[in-house]
Design a protein around this motif. Structure first.
Motif, PDB file in Angstrom:
ATOM      1  N   TYR A   7       0.862  -1.175   0.000  1.00  0.00           N
ATOM      2  CA  TYR A   7       0.000   0.000   0.000  1.00  0.00           C
ATOM      3  C   TYR A   7       0.899   1.226   0.000  1.00  0.00           C
ATOM      4  O   TYR A   7       2.112   1.111   0.175  1.00  0.00           O
ATOM      5  N   LYS A   9       1.676   4.505   1.870  1.00  0.00           N
ATOM      6  CA  LYS A   9       1.511   5.422   2.990  1.00  0.00           C
ATOM      7  C   LYS A   9       2.866   6.032   3.321  1.00  0.00           C
ATOM      8  O   LYS A   9       3.857   5.317   3.439  1.00  0.00           O
ATOM      9  N   PHE A  14       2.214   9.031   9.261  1.00  0.00           N
ATOM     10  CA  PHE A  14       2.376   8.215  10.465  1.00  0.00           C
ATOM     11  C   PHE A  14       2.212   9.084  11.705  1.00  0.00           C
ATOM     12  O   PHE A  14       2.868  10.113  11.852  1.00  0.00           O
ATOM     13  N   ASP A  15       1.337   8.681  12.603  1.00  0.00           N
ATOM     14  CA  ASP A  15       1.072   9.435  13.829  1.00  0.00           C
ATOM     15  C   ASP A  15       2.005   8.929  14.941  1.00  0.00           C
ATOM     16  O   ASP A  15       1.742   7.896  15.557  1.00  0.00           O
ATOM     17  N   GLY A  49      -0.142  -4.689  13.797  1.00  0.00           N
ATOM     18  CA  GLY A  49      -0.895  -3.435  13.773  1.00  0.00           C
ATOM     19  C   GLY A  49      -0.205  -2.225  14.361  1.00  0.00           C
ATOM     20  O   GLY A  49      -0.786  -1.147  14.432  1.00  0.00           O
ATOM     21  N   GLY A  51       2.430  -0.640  13.174  1.00  0.00           N
ATOM     22  CA  GLY A  51       2.989   0.288  12.189  1.00  0.00           C
ATOM     23  C   GLY A  51       4.270  -0.165  11.517  1.00  0.00           C
ATOM     24  O   GLY A  51       4.924   0.629  10.838  1.00  0.00           O
ATOM     25  N   LYS A  52       4.629  -1.431  11.652  1.00  0.00           N
ATOM     26  CA  LYS A  52       5.882  -1.928  11.061  1.00  0.00           C
ATOM     27  C   LYS A  52       5.872  -1.784   9.532  1.00  0.00           C
ATOM     28  O   LYS A  52       6.817  -1.247   8.942  1.00  0.00           O
ATOM     29  N   THR A  53       4.810  -2.281   8.915  1.00  0.00           N
ATOM     30  CA  THR A  53       4.751  -2.222   7.451  1.00  0.00           C
ATOM     31  C   THR A  53       4.630  -0.779   6.972  1.00  0.00           C
ATOM     32  O   THR A  53       5.280  -0.376   6.001  1.00  0.00           O
ATOM     33  N   HIS A  54       3.823   0.012   7.686  1.00  0.00           N
ATOM     34  CA  HIS A  54       3.657   1.430   7.318  1.00  0.00           C
ATOM     35  C   HIS A  54       5.014   2.148   7.304  1.00  0.00           C
ATOM     36  O   HIS A  54       5.328   2.863   6.345  1.00  0.00           O
ATOM     37  N   TYR A 177      -2.800  -0.104  15.894  1.00  0.00           N
ATOM     38  CA  TYR A 177      -3.507   1.057  15.356  1.00  0.00           C
ATOM     39  C   TYR A 177      -4.835   0.609  14.745  1.00  0.00           C
ATOM     40  O   TYR A 177      -5.809   1.356  14.743  1.00  0.00           O
TER      41      TYR A 177
HETATM   42  P1  ADP Z   1       1.978  -3.981  11.122  1.00  0.00           P
HETATM   43  O1  ADP Z   1       2.806  -3.567  12.300  1.00  0.00           O
HETATM   44  O2  ADP Z   1       1.151  -5.205  11.453  1.00  0.00           O
HETATM   45  O3  ADP Z   1       2.762  -4.130   9.875  1.00  0.00           O
HETATM   46  P2  ADP Z   1       0.782  -1.751   9.720  1.00  0.00           P
HETATM   47  O4  ADP Z   1       1.993  -0.932   9.606  1.00  0.00           O
HETATM   48  O5  ADP Z   1       0.307  -2.386   8.452  1.00  0.00           O
HETATM   49  O6  ADP Z   1       0.913  -2.835  10.895  1.00  0.00           O
HETATM   50  O7  ADP Z   1      -0.383  -0.846  10.329  1.00  0.00           O
HETATM   51  C1  ADP Z   1      -1.743  -1.265  10.262  1.00  0.00           C
HETATM   52  C2  ADP Z   1      -2.589  -0.125   9.727  1.00  0.00           C
HETATM   53  O8  ADP Z   1      -2.601   0.937  10.668  1.00  0.00           O
HETATM   54  C3  ADP Z   1      -2.050   0.477   8.442  1.00  0.00           C
HETATM   55  O9  ADP Z   1      -3.142   0.908   7.672  1.00  0.00           O
HETATM   56  C4  ADP Z   1      -1.211   1.651   8.919  1.00  0.00           C
HETATM   57  O10 ADP Z   1      -1.154   2.679   7.960  1.00  0.00           O
HETATM   58  C5  ADP Z   1      -1.976   2.100  10.144  1.00  0.00           C
HETATM   59  N1  ADP Z   1      -1.112   2.622  11.200  1.00  0.00           N
HETATM   60  C6  ADP Z   1      -0.392   1.914  12.094  1.00  0.00           C
HETATM   61  N2  ADP Z   1       0.238   2.685  12.968  1.00  0.00           N
HETATM   62  C7  ADP Z   1      -0.059   3.965  12.611  1.00  0.00           C
HETATM   63  C8  ADP Z   1       0.292   5.261  13.130  1.00  0.00           C
HETATM   64  N3  ADP Z   1       1.052   5.391  14.236  1.00  0.00           N
HETATM   65  N4  ADP Z   1      -0.197   6.350  12.494  1.00  0.00           N
HETATM   66  C9  ADP Z   1      -0.997   6.224  11.419  1.00  0.00           C
HETATM   67  N5  ADP Z   1      -1.371   5.034  10.877  1.00  0.00           N
HETATM   68  C10 ADP Z   1      -0.923   3.919  11.469  1.00  0.00           C
END
Ligand code: ADP
Ligand code: MG
Length: 189
Positions: A7, A9, A14-15, A49, A51-54, A177
């Motif tokens: 995706y 982002k 990122f918050d 959830g 934010g690792k992938t983000h 998140y």
């Molecule tokens: P994981 O840690 O499982 O890889 P993701 O990075 O995919 O999780 O995060 C899950 C969803 O939540 C995504 O849509 C991501 O963009 C969003 N997300 C996670 N953490 C944050 C954050 N701190 N601020 C904004 N969006 C977030």
């Protein structure tokens, strides 16, 4: 330039206030991509959830905007692909997909265990990139669990030895998140 992001982002989306265990300054420093010029690795650890992938995607977008070659894959897909190539006697050629890019992102290490061949192929790749090209890796498993994950503690130690020699480790301890709105209203309510 390759990429294949799951995706799109950015880091500005990122918050950081939601995830105070993350050192925002370190992420900003990584976003300069100096670590790629030094062939260092970045490891994001934490539960689902957080934010690792983000963050991995955000850094990938930065790298692409600087004109770097980037390739993004999940570990399960990477291993499936290398196994297929191995079976068809074209492993060496296929390996270049993963050794070629300046930045390789291996997402979701730990969700699925590796069999013997998978663990060996993973080791080959990590060795091939060692001190030559950066890896961003995400995992829901602590390093102590990698032996079990790879079904071989000796091989896991050899992989971690190379991966962690020049690495920035970002341990995210926090809430998902994805569940934040449900946590607010009461997960079980
Ligand atoms: P994981 O840690 O499982 O890889 P993701 O990075 O995919 O999780 O995060 C899950 C969803 O939540 C995504 O849509 C991501 O963009 C969003 N997300 C996670 N953490 C944050 C954050 N701190 N601020 C904004 N969006 C977030
Ligand atoms: Mg993820």
């Amino acid at each position: 330039k390759l990429a294949r992001l799951p995706y799109r982002k950015t880091l500005s989306e990122f918050d950081f206030t939601f995830q105070p265990s993350i050192d925002e300054k370190l992420i900003r420093e990584l976003a300069t991509m100096a670590f790629v010029y030094r062939a260092e690795n970045v490891i994001f650890l934490g539960p689902p959830g957080v934010g690792k992938t983000h963050l991995a995607v955000g850094l990938a977008i930065e790298a692409l905007s600087q004109g770097m070659s980037v390739y993004f894959t999940r570990l399960s897909r990477l291993i499936e692909d290398l196994k297929k190539a191995n079976k068809e006697n074209r492993l060496e050629k296929r390996m270049r997909i993963y050794t070629g890019p300046k930045l390789l992102i291996i997402d979701e290490v730990g969700y699925l265990p590796l069999d013997n061949l998978g663990a060996n192929l993973f080791f080959q790749l990590i060795s091939a990139r060692y001190e030559r090209g950066s890896i961003i890796l995400t995992s829901n498993k602590g390093f102590g669990e990698w032996g079990e994950l790879m079904g071989d503690t000796v091989l896991a130690t050899a992989v971690l030895d190379r991966l962690l020699h020049h690495a920035h480790i970002i341990n995210i301890r926090g809430n998902s998140y994805r569940l934040k709105d449900r946590l607010k209203t009461g997960l079980y309510g």
